[in-house]
Design an enzyme around this catalytic site. Structure first.
Site, short mmCIF file in Angstrom:
data_model
loop_
_atom_site.label_atom_id
_atom_site.label_comp_id
_atom_site.label_asym_id
_atom_site.label_seq_id
_atom_site.Cartn_x
_atom_site.Cartn_y
_atom_site.Cartn_z
N HIS A 145 0.82 -1.20 0.00
CA HIS A 145 0.00 0.00 0.00
C HIS A 145 0.86 1.26 0.00
O HIS A 145 1.49 1.60 1.00
CB HIS A 145 -0.93 -0.01 1.22
CG HIS A 145 -1.83 1.18 1.29
ND1 HIS A 145 -2.27 1.72 2.48
CD2 HIS A 145 -2.37 1.96 0.31
CE1 HIS A 145 -3.04 2.76 2.23
NE2 HIS A 145 -3.12 2.93 0.92
N GLU A 184 2.95 0.54 3.34
CA GLU A 184 2.47 -0.51 4.23
C GLU A 184 2.58 -1.84 3.50
O GLU A 184 2.13 -1.96 2.36
CB GLU A 184 1.00 -0.29 4.59
CG GLU A 184 0.74 0.80 5.60
CD GLU A 184 -0.75 0.93 5.91
OE1 GLU A 184 -1.07 1.15 7.10
OE2 GLU A 184 -1.59 0.84 5.00
N ASN A 208 -5.29 3.63 7.35
CA ASN A 208 -6.71 3.91 7.11
C ASN A 208 -7.60 3.42 8.23
O ASN A 208 -8.71 3.93 8.42
CB ASN A 208 -7.14 3.33 5.77
CG ASN A 208 -6.69 4.21 4.62
OD1 ASN A 208 -6.59 5.42 4.76
ND2 ASN A 208 -6.41 3.60 3.48
#
Length: 289
Positions: A138, A150, A188
């Protein structure tokens, strides 16, 4: 990694292609048509030229990176690539079709990675040819500027896959963090509830757009307010991620704010559509309410 394929030539995919090519890798940049991928390469050229003008890189380095990016529209040429990174829109059904199609073309030792920002990797791996070579990678927007990746391993992801992707991220000069395969991962999981709560506060009339943003920016020392950030991320993307968190966990704390859903239904996605919580039609963004 000597060569990679990036699937999805939008802002995220183009950014991944740019940093990978700048690190010396051959990059196949794929989208629905060659024209879309070529337009993305043109945008990358502009970004590299800006770096040259700011004396961040040399013109020869910029040209070398650009030469390594090859726009494509199908997967016939990806068989020699060491890794394929999917950077399509944050919709599971679209990603699954890509993984199934790519799986027929990638070689037996290649890694298939998803740039998903919220969808569980173990679940997505069901559509890959080999779950041991499937992983979450990510990136953050804008990719050339943001220093974080990530890395998320699924239940079946092998140690070798993690090691190879770790080496790839380090070659890009990024800071790596490793997350368990939980919805939203690290960033997130923490960020989206804050943005969503800012939407609730606005919808309930707690404060104006400007005051909510100013309060968080100055009171919490954030570089931008939550509604400005939501516009930057894309309200449609924020809603998709929040829905994944809500439906996957069943936790009501992740329930999307009604005003966020309403803005997305109106096509007000933020910066990319020209209107979200702010109107971007002029030189300076103006709150829409």
């Amino acid at each position: 990694m000597q060569s990679i394929t990036v699937i999805g030539a939008g802002q995220m995919g183009a950014g991944i292609a740019q940093v990978s090519a700048h690190a010396g890798m051959k990059v196949l940049l794929a989208d629905r048509t060659v024209e879309i991928a070529e337009n993305a390469k043109t945008g990358i050229a502009k970004q590299l030229n800006r770096l040259v003008e700011k004396e961040k890189i040399s013109s020869s380095d910029a040209n070398a990176a650009l030469d390594k990016i090859i726009p494509i529209s199908n997967y016939d040429s990806i068989g020699d690539c060491d890794m394929i990174i999917e950077a399509a829109t944050e919709r599971e059904e679209i990603k699954r079709v890509i993984f199934e199609d790519v799986g027929k073309k990638m070689h037996d030792n290649a890694i298939l990675a998803s740039n998903t920002s919220s969808i569980p990797i173990t679940r997505l791996a069901q559509s890959s040819p080999d779950a041991s070579r499937f992983i979450g990678v990510h990136f953050f927007n804008p990719v050339p500027i943001m220093g974080l990746i990530e890395i998320i391993r699924g239940l079946a992801t092998s140690d070798d896959t993690v090691a190879r992707v770790t080496a790839y991220g380090e070659a890009l000069g990024k800071q790596l963090v490793f997350s368990q395969d939980a919805p939203g991962f690290i960033v997130n999981r923490i960020l989206m509830p804050m943005l969503n709560e800012a939407c609730f506060a606005l919808g309930e009339g707690v404060a104006s757009i400007r005051d909510i943003d100013t309060a968080v920016q100055l009171g919490l020392n954030h570089p931008m307010g939550p509604l400005t950030l939501a516009d930057f991320v894309g309200l449609d993307t924020c809603l998709e991620i929040t829905n994944v968190l809500f439906t996957t966990t069943g936790d009501p704390k992740f329930r999307p704010a009604p005003i966020l859903q309403k803005y997305v239904e109106a096509g007000w996605y933020g910066r990319k559509s020209g209107r979200g919580f702010y109107d971007y039609s002029g030189d300076t963004p103006v709150p829409t309410r």
